[in-house]
Design an enzyme around this catalytic site. Structure first.
Site, PDB file in Angstrom:
ATOM      1  CG  HIS A   1     -48.259  -4.445 -38.741  1.00  9.81           C
ATOM      2  ND1 HIS A   1     -48.128  -3.228 -38.117  1.00  9.81           N
ATOM      3  CD2 HIS A   1     -47.808  -4.278 -40.000  1.00  9.81           C
ATOM      4  CE1 HIS A   1     -47.625  -2.350 -38.985  1.00  9.81           C
ATOM      5  NE2 HIS A   1     -47.419  -2.968 -40.137  1.00  9.81           N
TER       6      HIS A   1
ATOM      7  CG  HIS B   1     -40.947  -2.093 -42.302  1.00  8.49           C
ATOM      8  ND1 HIS B   1     -40.303  -2.049 -43.530  1.00  8.49           N
ATOM      9  CD2 HIS B   1     -42.256  -2.297 -42.576  1.00  8.49           C
ATOM     10  CE1 HIS B   1     -41.173  -2.242 -44.493  1.00  8.49           C
ATOM     11  NE2 HIS B   1     -42.374  -2.395 -43.956  1.00  8.49           N
ATOM     12  CG  ASN B   2     -39.450   3.468 -37.771  1.00 12.53           C
ATOM     13  OD1 ASN B   2     -40.609   3.792 -37.592  1.00 12.53           O
ATOM     14  ND2 ASN B   2     -38.665   4.058 -38.668  1.00 12.53           N
ATOM     15  CG  PHE B   3     -42.566   2.628 -31.683  1.00 15.47           C
ATOM     16  CD1 PHE B   3     -42.673   3.955 -31.279  1.00 15.47           C
ATOM     17  CD2 PHE B   3     -43.530   1.715 -31.249  1.00 15.47           C
ATOM     18  CE1 PHE B   3     -43.705   4.356 -30.438  1.00 15.47           C
ATOM     19  CE2 PHE B   3     -44.567   2.108 -30.387  1.00 15.47           C
ATOM     20  CZ  PHE B   3     -44.651   3.450 -29.988  1.00 15.47           C
ATOM     21  NE  ARG B   4     -40.853   8.754 -33.702  1.00 21.71           N
ATOM     22  CZ  ARG B   4     -41.500   9.805 -33.183  1.00 21.71           C
ATOM     23  NH1 ARG B   4     -42.400  10.422 -33.888  1.00 21.71           N
ATOM     24  NH2 ARG B   4     -41.230  10.213 -31.962  1.00 21.71           N
TER      25      ARG B   4
HETATM   26  C1  LIG Z   1     -47.857  -6.247 -54.524  1.00 20.86           C
HETATM   27  O1  LIG Z   1     -46.694  -6.097 -53.736  1.00 20.86           O
HETATM   28  C2  LIG Z   1     -46.129  -4.841 -53.696  1.00 20.86           C
HETATM   29  C3  LIG Z   1     -46.613  -3.782 -54.459  1.00 20.86           C
HETATM   30  C4  LIG Z   1     -45.992  -2.539 -54.372  1.00 20.86           C
HETATM   31  C5  LIG Z   1     -44.910  -2.355 -53.511  1.00 20.86           C
HETATM   32  N1  LIG Z   1     -44.270  -1.126 -53.320  1.00 20.86           N
HETATM   33  C6  LIG Z   1     -44.249  -0.159 -54.294  1.00 20.86           C
HETATM   34  O2  LIG Z   1     -44.807  -0.231 -55.343  1.00 20.86           O
HETATM   35  C7  LIG Z   1     -43.535   1.147 -54.009  1.00 20.86           C
HETATM   36  C8  LIG Z   1     -42.196   0.988 -53.438  1.00 20.86           C
HETATM   37  N2  LIG Z   1     -44.332   2.101 -53.316  1.00 20.86           N
HETATM   38  C9  LIG Z   1     -44.921   2.100 -52.123  1.00 20.86           C
HETATM   39  N3  LIG Z   1     -44.894   1.033 -51.248  1.00 20.86           N
HETATM   40  C10 LIG Z   1     -45.549   1.285 -50.046  1.00 20.86           C
HETATM   41  C11 LIG Z   1     -46.218   2.463 -49.744  1.00 20.86           C
HETATM   42  C12 LIG Z   1     -46.747   2.314 -48.451  1.00 20.86           C
HETATM   43  N4  LIG Z   1     -46.412   1.102 -48.003  1.00 20.86           N
HETATM   44  N5  LIG Z   1     -45.672   0.490 -48.960  1.00 20.86           N
HETATM   45  C13 LIG Z   1     -45.074  -0.763 -48.765  1.00 20.86           C
HETATM   46  C14 LIG Z   1     -44.103  -0.863 -47.791  1.00 20.86           C
HETATM   47  C15 LIG Z   1     -43.488  -2.075 -47.565  1.00 20.86           C
HETATM   48  C16 LIG Z   1     -43.860  -3.200 -48.289  1.00 20.86           C
HETATM   49  C17 LIG Z   1     -44.838  -3.097 -49.248  1.00 20.86           C
HETATM   50  C18 LIG Z   1     -45.452  -1.868 -49.480  1.00 20.86           C
HETATM   51  C19 LIG Z   1     -46.577  -1.779 -50.537  1.00 20.86           C
HETATM   52  C20 LIG Z   1     -46.235   3.503 -50.691  1.00 20.86           C
HETATM   53  O3  LIG Z   1     -46.817   4.591 -50.520  1.00 20.86           O
HETATM   54  N6  LIG Z   1     -45.566   3.273 -51.862  1.00 20.86           N
HETATM   55  C21 LIG Z   1     -44.441  -3.417 -52.751  1.00 20.86           C
HETATM   56  C22 LIG Z   1     -45.045  -4.658 -52.832  1.00 20.86           C
HETATM   57 ZN   LIG Z   2     -46.285  -2.454 -41.825  1.00 22.78          ZN
END
Ligand SMILES: COc1ccc(NC(=O)[C@H](C)Nc2nc3c(cnn3-c3ccccc3C)c(=O)[nH]2)cc1
Ligand SMILES: [Zn+2]
Length: 326
Positions: free
Chosen positions: A112, A72-75
């Site tokens: 965000h 969760h950085n600038f990029r």
């Molecule tokens: C419904 O709340 C959720 C559902 C799924 C997840 N995260 C995951 O299932 C896992 C770790 N995978 C995942 N999580 C991802 C991706 C992209 N953003 N992201 C993410 C990043 C930070 C917080 C939540 C999410 C979903 C991705 O490609 N994969 C995290 C929260």
């Molecule tokens: Zn984000």
């Protein structure tokens, strides 16, 4: 190069409008110039009397308020803004929801995750952090990101909305709060369900419908890494897991509940991505693709391909594990 003088070449501007854009070769200063270009390409400076040096100061202040954390950085903020920008060009978003709503969306993407600490809401709440206490466990991180954004905008030098009348600024503030708070994944099912209900009778003249579409658009942009080529998407997943594992290590150390999908002993990349893409990402992208059909080829199909890739990978790793045991 001094970001004030360098011009962004046409070839780069074309690439910037594609989900295949790769941010890795670019320095932070160049990414700031590209974010500036996204405002210029929508002619926002002219349409909303945004002074270019104010825009530069705003982007630089936002940049300074992101932390050096793995994901969760600038990029990440750049990638989210760039995906929104690619979607906007592909479907001609201003012609559908108007310039002001696209300006709100682009600026919300940039803000965000401001000052994200690398530990998610579950940790904030369980560890009873300053943010959890301040925001009463209600989307503590997203409330903080949005508050930091408007704290920056209080400074006239970087307030890109300083020429706005009070009514217009009120609309901007409501829109940015709505979009940034919508990025809390705990609200994923609520937002997707409401959007699906609206789909059959979607009406661009209905503000409630447009508001919901904007929430879906920032959500799609926020978790869109798997819509990009694998060589770009994969490093982001590694960074995300790095951040998640840092959090679960801290949770174990502090005797806090360990979030299951973050426990390095429990998950493998292919299996966790299969469930994330299959149950979270693809349903969201398909719902948006039903309304904005131009997105089917741009980002929905690439997400289906990513799911197939991880399913095959999952099969292979399962077979290997079984062979090792036998
Ligand atoms: C419904 O709340 C959720 C559902 C799924 C997840 N995260 C995951 O299932 C896992 C770790 N995978 C995942 N999580 C991802 C991706 C992209 N953003 N992201 C993410 C990043 C930070 C917080 C939540 C999410 C979903 C991705 O490609 N994969 C995290 C929260
Ligand atoms: Zn984000």
């Amino acid at each position: 190069a001094n970001i004030c003088d360098a011009q962004v070449s046409d070839a780069i501007r074309q690439w910037l409008r594609m989900p295949t854009f790769d941010a890795r070769p670019w320095e932070d200063e160049e990414l700031l110039l590209l974010l500036q270009q996204m405002y210029l390409d929508h002619d926002f400076c002219a349409k909303f009397a945004i002074d270019i040096s104010t825009l530069r100061k705003f982007l630089y202040e936002a940049y300074k308020n992101y932390n050096d954390v793995p994901f969760h950085n600038f990029r990440h903020c750049f990638c989210v803004a760039q995906m929104l920008y690619a979607i906007s060009w592909c479907v001609d978003l201003p012609s559908k929801i108007g310039d002001l709503e696209v300006l709100i969306l682009l600026t919300s993407c940039i803000c965000h995750d401001l000052d994200h600490p690398g530990y998610n809401n579950i940790y904030q709440i369980n560890a009873k952090t300053e943010l959890a206490i301040r925001y009463n466990d209600i989307s503590p991180l997203e409330n903080h990101h949005c508050s930091v954004a408007f704290r920056l905008l209080e400074n006239d030098d970087c307030n890109i909305f300083k020429s706005f009348g009070s009514e217009d600024f009120k609309q901007v503030r409501e829109g940015m709060i709505r979009c940034i708070l919508a990025t809390d994944m705990a609200r994923h099912n609520e937002i997707l369900t409401n959007f699906r209900e609206m789909l059959p009778c979607f009406n661009y003249d209905d503000k409630a419908h447009v508001n919901l579409l904007c929430m879906v658009l920032i959500k799609v942009s926020d978790i869109s890494n798997e819509a990009r080529p694998m060589d770009i998407a994969e490093p982001w997943l590694d960074r995300l897991l790095q951040e998640f594992f840092k959090q679960s290590d801290a949770e174990k150390l502090e005797g806090l509940p360990v979030t299951p999908f973050m426990d390095r002993e429990k998950i493998t990349k292919p299996s966790s991505q299969c469930s994330f893409i299959g149950f979270v990402l693809l349903p969201l992208f398909e719902a948006l693709g039903e309304l904005l059909t131009e997105l089917q080829d741009l980002i929905v199909q690439p997400v289906r391909d990513a799911l197939d890739y991880y399913k095959r990978l999952n099969e292979v790793t399962r077979e290997e594990r079984l062979h090792r045991k036998s």
